[in-house]
Design a protein around this motif. Structure first.
Motif, short mmCIF file in Angstrom:
data_model
loop_
_atom_site.label_atom_id
_atom_site.label_comp_id
_atom_site.label_asym_id
_atom_site.label_seq_id
_atom_site.Cartn_x
_atom_site.Cartn_y
_atom_site.Cartn_z
N PHE A 1 14.97 -47.09 -2.43
CA PHE A 1 14.10 -46.32 -3.22
C PHE A 1 12.99 -47.41 -3.72
CE2 PHE A 1 12.02 -43.54 -6.09
CZ PHE A 1 11.88 -42.58 -5.36
N THR A 2 13.18 -48.51 -4.07
CA THR A 2 12.20 -49.26 -4.68
C THR A 2 11.41 -49.89 -3.73
OG1 THR A 2 14.06 -50.23 -6.25
CG2 THR A 2 12.13 -51.78 -5.67
N ALA A 3 11.94 -49.72 -2.27
CA ALA A 3 10.76 -50.42 -1.31
C ALA A 3 9.88 -49.19 -1.02
CB ALA A 3 11.70 -50.53 -0.02
N ILE A 4 10.59 -47.90 -1.16
CA ILE A 4 9.65 -46.78 -1.12
C ILE A 4 8.44 -46.78 -2.01
CG2 ILE A 4 9.36 -44.16 -1.17
CD1 ILE A 4 12.28 -44.08 0.05
N LEU A 5 8.98 -47.01 -3.33
CA LEU A 5 7.93 -47.08 -4.49
C LEU A 5 6.97 -48.35 -4.37
CD1 LEU A 5 10.13 -46.31 -7.67
CD2 LEU A 5 8.22 -45.10 -6.93
N ALA A 6 7.52 -49.44 -3.95
CA ALA A 6 6.58 -50.59 -3.50
C ALA A 6 5.54 -49.96 -2.52
CB ALA A 6 7.37 -51.96 -3.33
N ALA A 7 5.88 -49.65 -1.43
CA ALA A 7 4.91 -49.20 -0.54
C ALA A 7 3.98 -48.21 -0.95
CB ALA A 7 5.70 -48.60 0.58
N THR A 8 4.44 -47.35 -1.72
CA THR A 8 3.50 -46.38 -2.34
C THR A 8 2.76 -46.82 -3.30
OG1 THR A 8 5.15 -44.47 -2.19
CG2 THR A 8 3.38 -44.12 -3.72
N LEU A 9 3.07 -47.65 -4.34
CA LEU A 9 2.03 -48.30 -4.86
C LEU A 9 1.15 -49.34 -4.54
CD1 LEU A 9 4.52 -49.23 -7.88
CD2 LEU A 9 2.84 -47.62 -8.01
N ALA A 10 1.78 -49.80 -3.23
CA ALA A 10 0.69 -50.72 -2.50
C ALA A 10 -0.45 -49.72 -1.81
CB ALA A 10 1.41 -51.64 -1.45
N ALA A 11 -0.15 -48.74 -1.33
CA ALA A 11 -1.10 -47.70 -0.86
C ALA A 11 -2.00 -47.08 -1.73
CB ALA A 11 -0.36 -46.58 0.09
N THR A 12 -1.43 -46.89 -3.08
CA THR A 12 -2.06 -46.40 -3.88
C THR A 12 -3.09 -47.22 -4.56
OG1 THR A 12 -0.36 -44.86 -4.79
CG2 THR A 12 -2.01 -45.36 -6.54
N PHE A 13 -2.85 -48.43 -4.52
CA PHE A 13 -3.78 -49.33 -5.06
C PHE A 13 -4.86 -49.82 -3.92
CE2 PHE A 13 -0.37 -50.32 -8.35
CZ PHE A 13 -1.18 -49.67 -9.54
N GLY A 14 -4.67 -49.31 -2.99
CA GLY A 14 -5.66 -49.34 -1.91
C GLY A 14 -5.32 -50.57 -0.64
N ALA A 15 -4.28 -50.86 -0.62
CA ALA A 15 -3.88 -52.14 -0.12
C ALA A 15 -3.82 -51.67 1.61
CB ALA A 15 -2.46 -52.56 -0.20
#
Length: 196
Positions: free
Chosen positions: A49-63
């Motif tokens: 789930f931490t990996a899911i959150l990391a991917a979500t946050l990366a996408a959220t910040f425009g990565a």
């Protein structure tokens, strides 16, 4: 205002992760009576789930992380794990890393299945995360991580109820590979992997 965000986070987590309870109950049932099983499953669930959150946050910040077309192929992970477990069950192999092993599921197996099953959650979380400020992101993240523990507790609770535990101990070695295979196929189909 924070109470509204907390309520929204609880609702979003519940709707997007309710299906994990079945898989978690199967994992807990497989490792019943084995030392360290609960810790491995909980750690694997948190890692995935931490990996899911990391991917979500990366996408959220425009990565630009994880284009939509790639998310569908997360279905290959549980599909391959399920096929591997079914093959090993059919052959009668014992392997500590296999989802159906006598020592319960491996930490990385739980993490992989959690991440693959939550790949579609990234597409749901990103639009929500874009609409909140940094404080809102922190609240969502904290609530989500707290609820992962609740999800694990519910999965373990279900796996330890006598009728459910009997059914899972009798059929869990067959159910887990079947659930993983079906989960993988559903993720592939819903993600449009076959529409290319």
């Amino acid at each position: 205002m924070d109470l509204i965000i907390i309520a929204q986070a609880v609702g979003l987590f519940t709707v997007t992760n309710i299906d994990d309870i079945v898989v978690l109950a199967l994992f807990f049932a497989q490792g019943a009576g084995e030392r360290g099983t609960t810790a491995k499953i909980v750690a694997g669930q948190y890692l995935g789930f931490t990996a899911i959150l990391a991917a979500t946050l990366a996408a959220t910040f425009g990565a630009g992380f994880l284009p939509e077309a790639v998310r569908a192929y997360f279905g290959l992970l549980p599909l391959l794990l399920g096929l591997r477990a079914a093959w090993k069950m059919w052959r009668g192999d014992d392997d500590d890393d296999a989802p159906g092993s006598n020592n319960g599921p491996a930490l990385l197996t739980v993490a992989t299945v959690t991440f693959a099953n939550g790949g579609d959650n990234i597409g749901i979380y990103v639009p929500v995360f874009i609409t909140v400020d940094h404080t809102g992101l922190a609240v969502y993240t904290a609530v989500f991580l707290l609820l992962v523990g609740v999800l694990c507790a519910v999965g373990r609770f279900l796996a330890t109820r006598a009728p459910i535990a009997r059914a899972l101990s009798r059929w869990g070695h067959v159910l887990l590979p079947a659930v993983l295979i079906v989960l993988g196929i559903v993720i592939l189909i819903e993600g449009g992997a076959f529409a290319l």
